[in-house]
Design an enzyme around this catalytic site. Structure first.
Site, PDB file in Angstrom:
ATOM      1  N   ARG A   1      39.887  41.404  40.372  1.00  0.00           N
ATOM      2  CA  ARG A   1      41.054  42.128  41.192  1.00  0.00           C
ATOM      3  C   ARG A   1      41.910  41.086  41.969  1.00  0.00           C
ATOM      4  O   ARG A   1      42.907  41.278  42.509  1.00  0.00           O
ATOM      5  CB  ARG A   1      40.059  42.969  42.423  1.00  0.00           C
ATOM      6  CG  ARG A   1      39.869  44.377  41.885  1.00  0.00           C
ATOM      7  CD  ARG A   1      39.032  44.979  43.015  1.00  0.00           C
ATOM      8  NE  ARG A   1      38.672  46.382  42.553  1.00  0.00           N
ATOM      9  CZ  ARG A   1      37.766  46.789  42.003  1.00  0.00           C
ATOM     10  NH1 ARG A   1      36.701  46.021  42.179  1.00  0.00           N
ATOM     11  NH2 ARG A   1      37.499  47.930  41.787  1.00  0.00           N
TER      12      ARG A   1
ATOM     13  N   LEU B   1      38.478  39.321  31.878  1.00  0.00           N
ATOM     14  CA  LEU B   1      37.227  38.295  32.036  1.00  0.00           C
ATOM     15  C   LEU B   1      37.901  36.963  32.759  1.00  0.00           C
ATOM     16  O   LEU B   1      38.974  36.612  32.457  1.00  0.00           O
ATOM     17  CB  LEU B   1      36.626  37.914  30.641  1.00  0.00           C
ATOM     18  CG  LEU B   1      36.188  39.379  29.993  1.00  0.00           C
ATOM     19  CD1 LEU B   1      35.461  38.879  28.566  1.00  0.00           C
ATOM     20  CD2 LEU B   1      34.965  40.004  30.502  1.00  0.00           C
ATOM     21  N   HIS B   2      37.042  36.399  33.469  1.00  0.00           N
ATOM     22  CA  HIS B   2      37.269  35.093  34.163  1.00  0.00           C
ATOM     23  C   HIS B   2      36.062  34.427  33.925  1.00  0.00           C
ATOM     24  O   HIS B   2      34.948  34.666  33.357  1.00  0.00           O
ATOM     25  CB  HIS B   2      37.610  35.349  35.449  1.00  0.00           C
ATOM     26  CG  HIS B   2      36.750  36.441  36.274  1.00  0.00           C
ATOM     27  ND1 HIS B   2      35.367  35.936  36.715  1.00  0.00           N
ATOM     28  CD2 HIS B   2      36.946  37.506  36.626  1.00  0.00           C
ATOM     29  CE1 HIS B   2      34.851  36.896  37.527  1.00  0.00           C
ATOM     30  NE2 HIS B   2      35.935  38.046  37.489  1.00  0.00           N
TER      31      HIS B   2
ATOM     32  N   GLY C   1      26.373  39.359  37.743  1.00  0.00           N
ATOM     33  CA  GLY C   1      26.750  38.638  38.805  1.00  0.00           C
ATOM     34  C   GLY C   1      26.516  38.782  40.217  1.00  0.00           C
ATOM     35  O   GLY C   1      26.393  40.058  40.358  1.00  0.00           O
TER      36      GLY C   1
ATOM     37  N   MET D   1      33.631  44.851  32.550  1.00  0.00           N
ATOM     38  CA  MET D   1      34.838  45.865  32.493  1.00  0.00           C
ATOM     39  C   MET D   1      36.092  45.092  31.899  1.00  0.00           C
ATOM     40  O   MET D   1      37.069  45.608  32.318  1.00  0.00           O
ATOM     41  CB  MET D   1      35.192  46.618  33.927  1.00  0.00           C
ATOM     42  CG  MET D   1      33.861  47.431  34.308  1.00  0.00           C
ATOM     43  SD  MET D   1      34.399  48.562  35.340  1.00  0.00           S
ATOM     44  CE  MET D   1      34.839  47.848  36.945  1.00  0.00           C
TER      45      MET D   1
ATOM     46  N   GLN E   1      24.873  45.927  43.537  1.00  0.00           N
ATOM     47  CA  GLN E   1      24.733  46.518  42.270  1.00  0.00           C
ATOM     48  C   GLN E   1      23.350  46.201  41.495  1.00  0.00           C
ATOM     49  O   GLN E   1      22.992  46.875  40.787  1.00  0.00           O
ATOM     50  CB  GLN E   1      26.024  46.024  41.487  1.00  0.00           C
ATOM     51  CG  GLN E   1      26.016  46.475  39.993  1.00  0.00           C
ATOM     52  CD  GLN E   1      27.250  46.461  39.398  1.00  0.00           C
ATOM     53  OE1 GLN E   1      28.171  47.157  39.323  1.00  0.00           O
ATOM     54  NE2 GLN E   1      27.659  45.230  38.569  1.00  0.00           N
TER      55      GLN E   1
ATOM     56  N   ASP F   1      28.456  41.090  42.804  1.00  0.00           N
ATOM     57  CA  ASP F   1      28.161  42.178  43.215  1.00  0.00           C
ATOM     58  C   ASP F   1      26.721  42.572  43.472  1.00  0.00           C
ATOM     59  O   ASP F   1      25.822  43.116  42.769  1.00  0.00           O
ATOM     60  CB  ASP F   1      28.335  43.328  41.896  1.00  0.00           C
ATOM     61  CG  ASP F   1      29.919  43.153  41.856  1.00  0.00           C
ATOM     62  OD1 ASP F   1      30.592  44.080  42.437  1.00  0.00           O
ATOM     63  OD2 ASP F   1      30.214  42.622  40.632  1.00  0.00           O
TER      64      ASP F   1
ATOM     65  N   GLY G   1      33.799  33.836  36.026  1.00  0.00           N
ATOM     66  CA  GLY G   1      32.176  34.518  36.570  1.00  0.00           C
ATOM     67  C   GLY G   1      31.637  34.993  35.338  1.00  0.00           C
ATOM     68  O   GLY G   1      30.574  34.908  35.177  1.00  0.00           O
ATOM     69  N   HIS G   2      32.411  35.806  34.700  1.00  0.00           N
ATOM     70  CA  HIS G   2      31.819  36.781  33.457  1.00  0.00           C
ATOM     71  C   HIS G   2      31.522  35.517  32.447  1.00  0.00           C
ATOM     72  O   HIS G   2      30.413  35.728  31.864  1.00  0.00           O
ATOM     73  CB  HIS G   2      32.725  37.478  32.755  1.00  0.00           C
ATOM     74  CG  HIS G   2      33.530  38.521  33.540  1.00  0.00           C
ATOM     75  ND1 HIS G   2      34.652  38.577  33.955  1.00  0.00           N
ATOM     76  CD2 HIS G   2      32.863  39.535  34.133  1.00  0.00           C
ATOM     77  CE1 HIS G   2      34.931  39.754  34.700  1.00  0.00           C
ATOM     78  NE2 HIS G   2      33.808  40.439  34.876  1.00  0.00           N
TER      79      HIS G   2
END
Ligand code: PAF
Length: 281
Positions: free
Chosen positions: A187, A33-34, A147, A30, A153, A150, A36-37
């Site tokens: 977030r 980006l950081h 990742g 979404m 998810q 989540d 992690g992505h």
């Protein structure tokens, strides 16, 4: 890097590449980006001929209008990061392109979608299934990358794949953390400086609870985590559940499963953070 905003262009481009015998990996995001992505993109780059990253803040998975409105959007910065990480195609559609008409599909996601996030955010996982299934239909990836922050998810997407009959590999990738332990999240930028200072206590307490668990029951460990985090002014645990890592059913005893995971959500001020930890035997 090719930036595509239309579904037809995306389908045609991927079809040509697949026709040349190339394998395709998809990283759904979404945006905002950081690292992690980017770790997902790097893994995808290593394992596929073609890397497709989608950047789309999916409205159907937000059950809170304010959260959708305030979700960070950093498209130009995202493109630069993706280019540097070796992405081949970035798919950045507008909402009308994805949902030319309302998506009324209700997915059979099973019990894994009913607990924890499923109970707290009604409709959230159905919305995730809607967008992820559309992306799978557009791209037909060989592999898709998600990742483990989540955690639930991933279980829900596996369930969706089984019920819808998709043939692809889901690759789950470890949580990437800040130097102080806070799980990287889009977030995090919304945390006030005071909350940013205390937020790493979530990961610290989860990690310490693994030691605590060695000589205490599941119920006592759950309470230890909740009480230790709630002791900080401004932090409030929404839930902490210790579950079987596959079925996501709560465990009562450490002997109940060989793969046990603790999943937490915490309000840090008004920012809702999630994290999880595996209790290793
Ligand atoms: O994890 C996320 O960022 C989103 O839920 C996903 C998988 C990209 C679907 O919108």
């Amino acid at each position: 890097m090719n930036t595509i905003s239309s579904v037809d262009d995306l389908k045609a481009t991927v079809k040509t590449l697949k026709g040349q015998g190339k394998s395709v990996g998809l990283v759904p995001t979404m945006g905002a980006l950081h690292e992690g992505h980017l770790s997902l993109v790097t893994r995808c780059r290593a394992e596929n001929d073609v890397v497709v990253v989608s950047v789309f803040v999916n409205p159907t998975q937000f059950n809170n209008k304010e959260d959708l409105k305030t979700y960070p959007r950093t498209e130009e910065a995202d493109k630069k990061l993706l280019e540097a990480a070796g992405c081949d195609i970035v798919f950045m559609p507008c909402a009308e392109e994805i949902y030319p008409e309302p998506d009324n599909r209700i997915f059979k996601l099973g019990k894994v979608a009913e607990v924890m996030e499923g109970a707290m955010r009604p409709g959230h996982f159905n919305g995730v299934a809607q967008i992820v299934s559309k992306l799978f239909d557009f791209v037909s990836p060989d592999r898709a990358y998600f990742g483990e922050k989540d955690f639930q998810q991933i279980a829900v997407i596996r369930s969706m794949i089984a019920s819808e009959g998709y043939k692809l590999e889901i690759v789950s990738c470890p949580i990437i953390r800040e130097a102080d332990g806070l799980a990287k999240s889009s977030r995090n930028v919304r945390l006030t400086p005071e909350m940013r200072k205390i937020a790493p206590n979530i990961a610290r307490i989860l990690s310490e609870s693994c030691n605590f668990a060695k000589s205490n029951s599941v119920a006592a460990t759950q309470q230890y985590v909740i009480d230790s985090i709630n002791a900080f002014d401004g932090m409030e645990v929404e839930y902490y559940q210790i579950v079987d890592g596959i079925s996501l059913k709560e465990v009562n005893d450490w002997k109940d499963s060989s793969y046990i995971v603790g999943c937490i959500t915490v309000y840090c001020g008004d920012v809702r953070l999630i994290d999880n930890i595996a209790y290793l035997k």
